[in-house]
Design a protein around this motif. Structure first.
Motif, mmCIF file in Angstrom:
data_model
loop_
_atom_site.group_PDB
_atom_site.id
_atom_site.type_symbol
_atom_site.label_atom_id
_atom_site.label_comp_id
_atom_site.label_asym_id
_atom_site.label_seq_id
_atom_site.Cartn_x
_atom_site.Cartn_y
_atom_site.Cartn_z
ATOM 1 N N ALA A 112 0.672 -1.495 -0.512
ATOM 2 C CA ALA A 112 0.162 -0.048 -0.058
ATOM 3 C C ALA A 112 1.262 1.122 -0.055
ATOM 4 O O ALA A 112 0.975 2.171 0.929
ATOM 5 C CB ALA A 112 -0.848 -0.148 1.104
ATOM 6 N N ASP A 113 1.710 1.842 -0.363
ATOM 7 C CA ASP A 113 3.286 2.208 -0.791
ATOM 8 C C ASP A 113 2.337 2.459 -2.532
ATOM 9 O O ASP A 113 3.444 3.448 -2.763
ATOM 10 C CB ASP A 113 4.144 1.960 -0.442
ATOM 11 C CG ASP A 113 5.258 0.800 -1.325
ATOM 12 O OD1 ASP A 113 3.686 0.504 -2.527
ATOM 13 O OD2 ASP A 113 5.441 0.401 -1.775
ATOM 14 N N TYR A 114 1.463 2.347 -2.861
ATOM 15 C CA TYR A 114 1.657 3.145 -4.083
ATOM 16 C C TYR A 114 0.723 3.995 -4.216
ATOM 17 O O TYR A 114 0.389 4.195 -2.851
ATOM 18 C CB TYR A 114 0.189 2.222 -5.039
ATOM 19 C CG TYR A 114 -0.606 1.469 -4.787
ATOM 20 C CD1 TYR A 114 -1.576 1.970 -4.480
ATOM 21 C CD2 TYR A 114 0.090 -0.189 -4.507
ATOM 22 C CE1 TYR A 114 -2.643 1.174 -3.997
ATOM 23 C CE2 TYR A 114 -1.020 -1.059 -3.697
ATOM 24 C CZ TYR A 114 -2.750 -0.097 -3.382
ATOM 25 O OH TYR A 114 -3.455 -0.873 -3.005
ATOM 26 N N PRO A 115 0.621 5.843 -4.695
ATOM 27 C CA PRO A 115 -0.606 6.873 -4.756
ATOM 28 C C PRO A 115 -1.607 6.413 -4.641
ATOM 29 O O PRO A 115 -2.093 5.559 -4.961
ATOM 30 C CB PRO A 115 0.010 7.315 -5.979
ATOM 31 C CG PRO A 115 1.257 6.861 -7.071
ATOM 32 C CD PRO A 115 0.940 5.446 -6.534
ATOM 33 N N SER A 116 -1.922 7.394 -3.791
ATOM 34 C CA SER A 116 -3.306 6.767 -3.276
ATOM 35 C C SER A 116 -4.550 6.776 -3.938
ATOM 36 O O SER A 116 -5.499 6.020 -3.338
ATOM 37 C CB SER A 116 -3.984 7.624 -1.898
ATOM 38 O OG SER A 116 -3.988 9.343 -2.428
ATOM 39 N N ASP A 117 -4.218 7.226 -5.139
ATOM 40 C CA ASP A 117 -5.745 7.220 -5.975
ATOM 41 C C ASP A 117 -5.773 6.795 -6.694
ATOM 42 O O ASP A 117 -6.259 6.347 -7.844
ATOM 43 C CB ASP A 117 -5.678 8.825 -7.048
ATOM 44 C CG ASP A 117 -4.525 9.143 -7.530
ATOM 45 O OD1 ASP A 117 -2.897 7.878 -7.688
ATOM 46 O OD2 ASP A 117 -4.653 9.944 -8.384
ATOM 47 N N THR A 118 -4.380 5.054 -6.762
ATOM 48 C CA THR A 118 -4.172 4.511 -7.608
ATOM 49 C C THR A 118 -5.354 3.087 -7.954
ATOM 50 O O THR A 118 -5.961 3.286 -8.859
ATOM 51 C CB THR A 118 -2.779 3.364 -7.052
ATOM 52 O OG1 THR A 118 -2.246 4.441 -7.473
ATOM 53 C CG2 THR A 118 -3.149 1.981 -8.135
ATOM 54 N N VAL A 119 -6.128 2.691 -6.639
ATOM 55 C CA VAL A 119 -7.292 2.392 -6.754
ATOM 56 C C VAL A 119 -8.648 2.544 -6.737
ATOM 57 O O VAL A 119 -9.493 1.882 -7.812
ATOM 58 C CB VAL A 119 -7.388 0.871 -5.715
ATOM 59 C CG1 VAL A 119 -8.966 0.443 -5.517
ATOM 60 C CG2 VAL A 119 -6.493 0.438 -5.156
ATOM 61 N N PRO A 120 -9.089 3.661 -6.841
ATOM 62 C CA PRO A 120 -9.858 4.666 -7.361
ATOM 63 C C PRO A 120 -9.565 5.092 -8.384
ATOM 64 O O PRO A 120 -10.898 4.961 -9.417
ATOM 65 C CB PRO A 120 -10.488 5.921 -6.626
ATOM 66 C CG PRO A 120 -8.994 5.893 -5.236
ATOM 67 C CD PRO A 120 -8.358 4.732 -5.244
ATOM 68 N N ARG A 121 -8.949 5.513 -9.082
ATOM 69 C CA ARG A 121 -8.986 5.105 -10.965
ATOM 70 C C ARG A 121 -8.848 3.922 -11.715
ATOM 71 O O ARG A 121 -9.191 4.076 -12.714
ATOM 72 C CB ARG A 121 -7.369 5.716 -11.270
ATOM 73 C CG ARG A 121 -6.789 6.718 -11.085
ATOM 74 C CD ARG A 121 -5.622 7.436 -10.990
ATOM 75 N NE ARG A 121 -4.631 8.254 -11.027
ATOM 76 C CZ ARG A 121 -4.126 8.976 -11.823
ATOM 77 N NH1 ARG A 121 -4.728 8.999 -13.282
ATOM 78 N NH2 ARG A 121 -3.848 10.448 -11.943
ATOM 79 N N VAL A 122 -8.542 2.735 -11.087
ATOM 80 C CA VAL A 122 -8.679 1.776 -11.009
ATOM 81 C C VAL A 122 -10.271 1.368 -11.440
ATOM 82 O O VAL A 122 -11.167 1.356 -12.717
ATOM 83 C CB VAL A 122 -7.876 0.828 -11.068
ATOM 84 C CG1 VAL A 122 -8.311 -1.263 -11.170
ATOM 85 C CG2 VAL A 122 -6.783 0.162 -10.693
ATOM 86 N N VAL A 123 -11.116 1.355 -10.633
ATOM 87 C CA VAL A 123 -12.122 2.125 -10.360
ATOM 88 C C VAL A 123 -12.652 2.563 -11.122
ATOM 89 O O VAL A 123 -14.117 1.701 -11.991
ATOM 90 C CB VAL A 123 -13.144 1.855 -8.856
ATOM 91 C CG1 VAL A 123 -14.627 2.234 -8.733
ATOM 92 C CG2 VAL A 123 -12.446 0.741 -8.010
ATOM 93 N N SER A 124 -12.931 3.729 -11.019
ATOM 94 C CA SER A 124 -13.067 4.787 -12.065
ATOM 95 C C SER A 124 -13.393 4.055 -13.943
ATOM 96 O O SER A 124 -14.269 4.550 -14.392
ATOM 97 C CB SER A 124 -12.115 6.163 -11.856
ATOM 98 O OG SER A 124 -12.585 7.175 -13.248
ATOM 99 N N HIS A 125 -11.843 4.383 -13.765
ATOM 100 C CA HIS A 125 -11.593 3.289 -15.271
ATOM 101 C C HIS A 125 -12.775 1.925 -15.675
ATOM 102 O O HIS A 125 -13.392 2.211 -17.324
ATOM 103 C CB HIS A 125 -10.312 2.864 -15.112
ATOM 104 C CG HIS A 125 -9.752 1.836 -16.816
ATOM 105 N ND1 HIS A 125 -8.793 1.302 -16.970
ATOM 106 C CD2 HIS A 125 -10.541 2.703 -17.981
ATOM 107 C CE1 HIS A 125 -9.170 0.873 -18.078
ATOM 108 N NE2 HIS A 125 -9.032 1.920 -18.385
ATOM 109 N N LEU A 126 -12.513 1.068 -14.815
ATOM 110 C CA LEU A 126 -14.199 -0.113 -14.625
ATOM 111 C C LEU A 126 -14.588 0.577 -14.954
ATOM 112 O O LEU A 126 -15.813 -0.158 -16.204
ATOM 113 C CB LEU A 126 -13.405 -0.342 -13.287
ATOM 114 C CG LEU A 126 -12.520 -1.361 -13.556
ATOM 115 C CD1 LEU A 126 -12.339 -2.483 -12.240
ATOM 116 C CD2 LEU A 126 -11.917 -2.378 -14.999
#
Ligand SMILES: C[C@](O)(C(=O)O)[C@H](CC(=O)O)C(=O)O
Length: 515
Positions: A112-126
């Motif tokens: 969990a050291d990646y930028p905090s918007d990583t998973v929200p961006r994936v969700v948004s893309h999906l």
């Protein structure tokens, strides 16, 4: 000015009615509707995550009532999500670990050291891709003849997505921002865990660190508050990671004291000193650590009492312990001094790690206590496990269902579960999803398929393609894909019908041309 005040007052009334609704009434907030209303925008904003959250809420409860599992797996790309829909799955899981290894700008282990918007961006893309497939399916369907429509399989391309919010990537304001991003992205449910920020050593067998009770509840309160400000029906899941934790960051909360371990041999010096000595001497640090832990006879305070007391004394001590659910160390010490003649040595300071963590005893009971404390703020619960010990699964969920019989739970079959080692036969594994569902554990995910499975399939294909070239491609991929009408860029799935419709509409540009 008066308009602002009447709007604020209307908002308060609306929020209170919303909180009394079937969907919200199980929640308890430690803040008022007025506080929420005071932070809302002056224009009403609505988010698709509310539609997806409500859809998921119904789905989870339906499965809970029917005692059936919702099986899903980790997915980070639009193609995979669309095939999950086509195969009739009911939800999509967006894994933090897979996002960290497949999507993050700098690829790496699930810390969990990646930028905090990583998973929200994936969700948004999906979510955008889900909307695309939903649109193009509808327009394609409407263009079919009545007979063709009868035979057409309509897929639910808008499967609700459950997203991994990890530990929230910071304190209150960071969690609020993270939650906001998830709401805006179209997430149906997000889970936040009780792991320590910056100390996540995921899926390694040792070294997991949790935060104190109070810090975890603060995280969930921040997330809930943000959702209330946005009027979002997105579900909030509490994920408790203490079952396999070895450390806790602080002893500030007395509710954790029963589980904090300390040295009972006080002659050993500090753990930090022992480790530093080993580093200096070029010795194996892990071995030095284990040696120190054994010499220091590390245990919790109640265990230290048991070791020092006679059986009768320990019984007396245990009776006093029952008076309070969460005795502090000072209280436990006073119980011991009243009941045990021998001195009880205990020092949780000398066993602290080099980054200051205290040693922590993980067990089903602390999972239960944390999960219960998190219930009023959350919609669902996931007691995360490295190993699926069935008796502990039953103990934890039975206790939690006594407090909230209507609660829906989640479960992750992590990629390296050793089922045989945990005593499961093949039949037990086959029956596991249904047996979990009987305990209310209906959301069940294999989080890392998009690494474990995809890597394996691609590897096998690449070896074959290298050896056999286009003949192998035709046999294994193109042939079956065309004949069985699988999705690919040249089918309706690729959106060519939709693009044609756009072109036709645009080509009708100017009716006055009368060509
Ligand atoms: C769910 C999880 O957080 C993830 O990142 O997908 C991981 C997955 C795994 O380690 O298998 C988890 O902590 O369970």
């Amino acid at each position: 000015m008066t308009e602002l005040i009447s709007q604020y007052e209307n908002d308060i009334a609306r929020i209170e009615a919303w909180w009394a609704s079937d969907r919200q009434k199980h929640l308890q907030r430690p803040y008022s509707s007025a506080k929420v209303a005071s932070m809302r925008n002056t224009i009403p904003l609505e988010y698709p995550s509310s539609i997806q959250g409500n859809k998921l809420w119904k789905l989870l409860n339906k499965h809970r009532e029917e005692q059936t599992p919702i099986m899903t797996f980790g997915c980070v790309d639009p193609g995979t999500a669309s095939q999950m829909s086509r195969a009739g799955m009911e939800l999509v899981y967006v894994s933090g670990g897979v996002s960290g290894l497949q999507i993050a700008p700098e690829i790496g282990r699930d810390h969990a050291d990646y930028p905090s918007d990583t998973v929200p961006r994936v969700v948004s893309h999906l979510f955008k891709s889900q909307c695309f497939h939903d649109r193009r399916q509808k327009s394609y369907f409407l263009g079919l003849s009545k007979e063709e429509q009868q035979k057409f399989q309509i897929n639910d391309y808008l499967l609700p997505m459950v997203a991994d919010g990890d530990m929230g990537f910071g304190s209150v304001t960071a969690i609020m921002k993270e939650t906001k991003m998830f709401v805006e992205a179209g997430t149906a449910m997000v889970h936040f865990d009780d792991l320590a920020i910056g100390l996540k050593k995921f899926t390694e067998k040792v070294g997991r660190t949790v935060v104190p009770f109070s810090e975890y509840l603060r995280r969930l309160t921040a997330a809930r508050f943000q959702m209330d400000v946005m009027g979002s029906e997105m579900l909030l899941m509490s994920r408790i990671d203490s079952y396999h934790a070895e450390f806790i960051t602080s002893v500030v909360d007395y509710r954790d004291h029963k589980y904090v371990k300390g040295a009972t041999n006080l002659e050993v010096g500090t753990l930090i000193h022992a480790v530093n000595k080993a580093i200096e001497a070029g010795e194996d640090v892990q071995e030095a650590r284990f040696k120190w832990l054994a010499e220091a006879k590390v245990m919790t305070f109640p265990e230290a009492v048991q070791a020092a007391a006679t059986e009768q004394e320990y019984q007396e001590f245990s009776k006093l312990m029952q008076a309070k659910q969460f005795p502090s160390l000072a209280e436990m010490k006073s119980y011991a001094s009243k009941t045990v003649a021998a001195p009880v040595n205990f020092d949780w300071e000398i066993s602290r790690s080099s980054v200051g963590q205290y040693l922590y005893k993980s067990c089903p009971q602390n999972v239960i206590e944390r999960a219960i404390a998190a219930m009023p703020l959350t919609d669902t619960t996931w007691a995360r496990m490295d190993t699926p010990i069935w008796k502990d699964i039953v103990e934890i969920h039975t206790a939690l269902r006594e407090v909230d019989p209507a609660r829906c739970f989640g479960f992750g079959f992590t990629g390296a579960f050793n089922y045989a080692g945990a005593g499961y036969s093949e039949k037990d594994v086959a029956e596991l999803p249904h047996n979990l569902a009987k305990l209310g554990i209906v959301f069940q995910t294999q989080p890392i398929f998009a690494l474990q499975g995809t890597n394996m399939f691609v590897y096998k294909f690449a070896k074959m393609f290298k050896e056999e070239g286009m003949a192998g491609y035709l046999r294994d991929i193109q042939g079956p894909s065309l004949s069985e009408k699988h999705d690919h860029g040249g089918t309706a799935w690729g959106g060519n019908y939709l693009a044609d419709q756009y072109l036709n509409i645009a080509n009708a540009m100017d009716l006055s041309m009368n060509l």
